[in-house]
Design an enzyme around this catalytic site. Sequence first.
Site, PDB file in Angstrom:
ATOM      1  N   ASP A   6       0.830  -1.203   0.000  1.00 34.34           N
ATOM      2  CA  ASP A   6       0.000   0.000   0.000  1.00 34.34           C
ATOM      3  C   ASP A   6       0.866   1.255   0.000  1.00 34.34           C
ATOM      4  O   ASP A   6       1.989   1.240   0.521  1.00 34.34           O
ATOM      5  CB  ASP A   6      -0.892   0.023   1.244  1.00 34.34           C
ATOM      6  N   ASP A   9      -7.201   1.619   6.906  1.00 35.51           N
ATOM      7  CA  ASP A   9      -6.049   2.233   7.577  1.00 35.51           C
ATOM      8  C   ASP A   9      -6.402   3.674   7.952  1.00 35.51           C
ATOM      9  O   ASP A   9      -7.481   4.171   7.608  1.00 35.51           O
ATOM     10  CB  ASP A   9      -4.785   2.174   6.716  1.00 35.51           C
ATOM     11  N   ARG A  69      -4.590  -5.235   6.812  1.00 36.92           N
ATOM     12  CA  ARG A  69      -5.621  -4.286   7.250  1.00 36.92           C
ATOM     13  C   ARG A  69      -6.885  -5.019   7.703  1.00 36.92           C
ATOM     14  O   ARG A  69      -7.465  -4.707   8.743  1.00 36.92           O
ATOM     15  CB  ARG A  69      -5.982  -3.334   6.093  1.00 36.92           C
TER      16      ARG A  69
END
Length: 294
Positions: free
Chosen positions: A39, A81, A173
């Site tokens: 990410d 997140d 996540r």
Amino acid sequence: MTSGILNVLKPCGMTSHDVVGFLRRTLQTKKIGHGGTLDPDAAGVLPVFIGTATRLLEYAVEGRKNYRAELKFGIKTDTGDDSGTIIASSEVRVVTEAEIQETLQKFIGEQKQIPPMYSAIKKDGQKLYQLARQGIEVEREARSITIDALELLHKTGTSLILDIVCSKGTYVRTLLEDIAAELGMCGTMSFLLRKQVGDFYLSEAKTLEEIAAAPYAYLLPAEAAVQDLQELVLTDKQALRITQGVKTTVRGISNGTYRLKTITGDFLGIGSAESELVKAEKILKQFQADAEMI
């Protein structure tokens, strides 16, 4: 043409695609791919494959991954997140270390996980995160993952820091959200560092600045991606036949997948053996026969 692997320390704020673009310009080559997306807000190990080494990308993706992550209690976001928009919140309850350890144990082993909408998985040709940005949510199929280890490193009244060892396809996540839910709270990921992908480790990763200063100094051989495979040393005649696509008898060999090497130590690629017959799976280098063999 340049060929090999770079163990890149991806910084926060760049996509994995950004890293590939940077290296294409630095190395002046187009044939580059990365082994496992990180990410944009995450940092850590990103193996980047160049030239003929890109044929071994699948082996890097298959490798076990090791992460350090922070779970923040009390909020849940649309992205999973803390860069996302808060979509739910809860009180932060007091949990003991014993309760945390008991909860973590529930997540060890094989399980099913539904990928988040903010992911690069494609649905009908479109990446899920592209749909998510349009406010569209679609049904996602649960995927099999394996969590090998969950270690609690530190806890505060509002957060946990965990080390996670897991299989490919695991969304940390989502895992953290599920752990928080099991503890009776909302939760989101506030930090992620990838420490390992297969045989590539954080301690050996190089920054983009280091690579830009000496583009070829940190280039690893393609064989670095498959060090966990058994080595099979071939005679010249076997090497010639196998790299030409001919199944070849190798007496006494066990069934399995092998790194194919010449007597002089050259790495040729990947082969598989079944019933003492070896065939090519991924050939990176054709064996060059001398005049006596032709």
